[in-house]
Design a protein around this motif. Structure first.
Motif, PDB file in Angstrom:
ATOM      1  N   ALA A  25       0.846  -1.193   0.000  1.00 36.60           N
ATOM      2  CA  ALA A  25       0.000   0.000   0.000  1.00 36.60           C
ATOM      3  C   ALA A  25       0.882   1.245   0.000  1.00 36.60           C
ATOM      4  N   ARG A  26       0.264   2.364  -0.369  1.00 30.95           N
ATOM      5  CA  ARG A  26       0.963   3.650  -0.403  1.00 30.95           C
ATOM      6  C   ARG A  26       0.889   4.390   0.936  1.00 30.95           C
ATOM      7  N   THR A  27      -0.012   3.975   1.792  1.00 29.34           N
ATOM      8  CA  THR A  27      -0.155   4.502   3.146  1.00 29.34           C
ATOM      9  C   THR A  27      -0.443   3.324   4.070  1.00 29.34           C
ATOM     10  N   MET A 156       6.259   3.375   1.260  1.00 29.95           N
ATOM     11  CA  MET A 156       6.145   1.943   1.018  1.00 29.95           C
ATOM     12  C   MET A 156       5.592   1.251   2.254  1.00 29.95           C
ATOM     13  N   CYS A 157       4.468   0.576   2.098  1.00 28.71           N
ATOM     14  CA  CYS A 157       3.882  -0.215   3.169  1.00 28.71           C
ATOM     15  C   CYS A 157       3.631  -1.627   2.642  1.00 28.71           C
ATOM     16  N   ILE A 158       3.864  -2.616   3.480  1.00 32.27           N
ATOM     17  CA  ILE A 158       3.676  -4.002   3.060  1.00 32.27           C
ATOM     18  C   ILE A 158       3.246  -4.843   4.254  1.00 32.27           C
ATOM     19  N   ALA A 159       2.369  -5.809   3.995  1.00 31.90           N
ATOM     20  CA  ALA A 159       1.942  -6.775   5.015  1.00 31.90           C
ATOM     21  C   ALA A 159       1.924  -8.147   4.367  1.00 31.90           C
ATOM     22  N   THR A 160       2.791  -9.047   4.840  1.00 26.88           N
ATOM     23  CA  THR A 160       2.912 -10.369   4.228  1.00 26.88           C
ATOM     24  C   THR A 160       3.077 -11.426   5.321  1.00 26.88           C
ATOM     25  N   TYR A 171       4.829  -6.703   8.996  1.00 23.97           N
ATOM     26  CA  TYR A 171       4.124  -5.463   8.666  1.00 23.97           C
ATOM     27  C   TYR A 171       5.148  -4.344   8.749  1.00 23.97           C
ATOM     28  N   ASN A 172       5.329  -3.624   7.640  1.00 26.00           N
ATOM     29  CA  ASN A 172       6.444  -2.690   7.567  1.00 26.00           C
ATOM     30  C   ASN A 172       6.079  -1.457   6.752  1.00 26.00           C
ATOM     31  N   GLN A 173       6.539  -0.314   7.223  1.00 28.43           N
ATOM     32  CA  GLN A 173       6.443   0.924   6.463  1.00 28.43           C
ATOM     33  C   GLN A 173       7.821   1.550   6.390  1.00 28.43           C
ATOM     34  N   LYS A 174       8.243   1.950   5.191  1.00 26.95           N
ATOM     35  CA  LYS A 174       9.476   2.698   5.002  1.00 26.95           C
ATOM     36  C   LYS A 174       9.097   4.087   4.494  1.00 26.95           C
ATOM     37  N   LEU A 202      12.633   6.409   7.813  1.00 29.71           N
ATOM     38  CA  LEU A 202      12.126   5.648   8.950  1.00 29.71           C
ATOM     39  C   LEU A 202      11.772   4.248   8.482  1.00 29.71           C
ATOM     40  N   ASP A 203      12.331   3.252   9.156  1.00 29.19           N
ATOM     41  CA  ASP A 203      11.957   1.852   8.979  1.00 29.19           C
ATOM     42  C   ASP A 203      11.128   1.475  10.199  1.00 29.19           C
TER      43      ASP A 203
END
Length: 345
Positions: A25-27, A156-160, A171-174, A202-203
């Motif tokens: 996701a973008r947010t 950059m947001c990701i959940a896997t 679950y991560n946002q950069k 920010l990681d």
């Protein structure tokens, strides 16, 4: 590679403790809630990591709760002299006591003992990093105050999940390209960041991992022809069949990439030569170039059942990037950090 973009706000985990909708996701559309996690407290991992740099020097700060061990770490990075220094404080069994936020915008965190005081604050759309570290290097105390001045509209947001354990998740946002202002003092020496020449990333991560993992991560934040530009690259960690975390960030907007590969040179015995030139390539041919290392900030701890083997290599990337609309960018000597980490714990 499938690139499923998630746009609906929702809980991160469903009633079974599994990711409700894997993807990118973008947010940060997923809401993180520790009470939904189907794992003991000592398996929950939460971290806020900041990297701030210009073309000549940088600093990195970590507040990390790995469940049964907490880690407070600060690094100074000198790209001109090819030198670096890191000090780390370990805290047994924090298991949530660091009170790291459930959202990156709630990024207030603080730890203090007799040696280190490290504090993150969020004030409106600005972030503040403060640190006092006694006897950081050669008997000198370290004092830091850095402001990250604004937040790009997209990140950059990701959940896997993991295939072999659906209740394990990443679950991560950069957040790249955060203009930085501030000062670092080590004894009588002083370094300053100015927002026209320094940026931070920010990681922000939360998760429950499986025991044995290797990840590859690359990050950069800077400018191309006066416009903010950065990238986040990552693979090898969790099940990425729903999406990758590979993106370009240009003028505050995300441009999605497919898979990437770090082409790390090896000797005749198959040992990786981390300080020799690499290549970084994307499978869709939208990012390609040469990575010239400056130094390898390596660390290894092997206690048989617990292992961490880290290579965080800082260097300069020169190559090209292609945006979603086909615009081609020429990148020259962009400072970036690229790491390979193997963990067992």
């Amino acid at each position: 590679m499938k690139q499923h973009e998630v746009t609906t706000r929702q809980p991160l985990l469903d009633d079974r403790g599994q990711i409700s909708e894997p993807g990118w996701a973008r947010t940060p559309v997923w809401k993180y809630d520790r009470s939904r996690i189907r794992a003991p407290k000592h398996r929950i991992k939460e971290w806020d990591y900041y990297l701030v740099n210009n073309d000549h020097f940088g600093a990195a700060f970590t507040i990390s709760d790995m469940g049964y061990i907490g880690l407070l770490s600060v690094s100074l990075l000198d790209f001109d002299k090819a030198e670096h220094h890191t000090e780390t404080v370990l805290v047994p069994m924090p298991m949530g006591r660091f009170h790291l936020g459930c959202h990156s915008d709630q990024g207030n965190a603080e730890f203090q003992n007799e040696r280190i005081h490290l504090k993150y604050s969020v004030v409106f759309d600005r972030r503040k990093i403060q640190c006092h570290f006694k006897n950081f290097k050669d008997g000198k105390n370290l004092d830091v105050e850095i402001w990250l001045l604004q937040k790009p509209s997209e990140s950059m947001c990701i959940a896997t999940p993991w295939k072999e354990k659906p209740t394990a998740f990443y679950y991560n946002q950069k957040i790249n390209c955060l203009p930085a202002s501030g000062c670092i003092r080590l004894g009588n020496d002083q370094w300053r960041f100015y927002p026209e020449e320094a940026m931070g990333v920010l990681d922000w991560g939360r998760g429950v991992w499986t025991y044995d993992n290797v990840w590859y991560w690359g990050t950069a934040s800077g400018w191309v022809d006066g416009v903010s530009f950065g990238f986040n690259l990552g693979y090898g960690f969790s099940d990425r069949s729903s999406a990758s975390e590979n993106v370009l960030i240009y003028d505050g907007k995300v441009h999605k990439l497919d898979g990437v590969t770090f082409c790390i040179p090896e000797d005749f015995n198959g040992n990786r030569l981390y300080t020799e030139p690499w290549q970084i390539l994307s499978s869709d041919e939208r990012l390609e170039g040469d990575f010239i290392p400056i130094f390898d900030r390596s660390a290894k701890m092997d206690y048989k059942l617990i292992l961490t083997d880290q290579h965080q290599v800082f260097g300069r990337f020169t190559g090209r990037a292609i945006l979603d609309d086909g615009t081609e960018l020429d990148i020259k000597d962009l400072i970036c950090g690229v790491e390979v980490v193997h963990n067992k714990y």
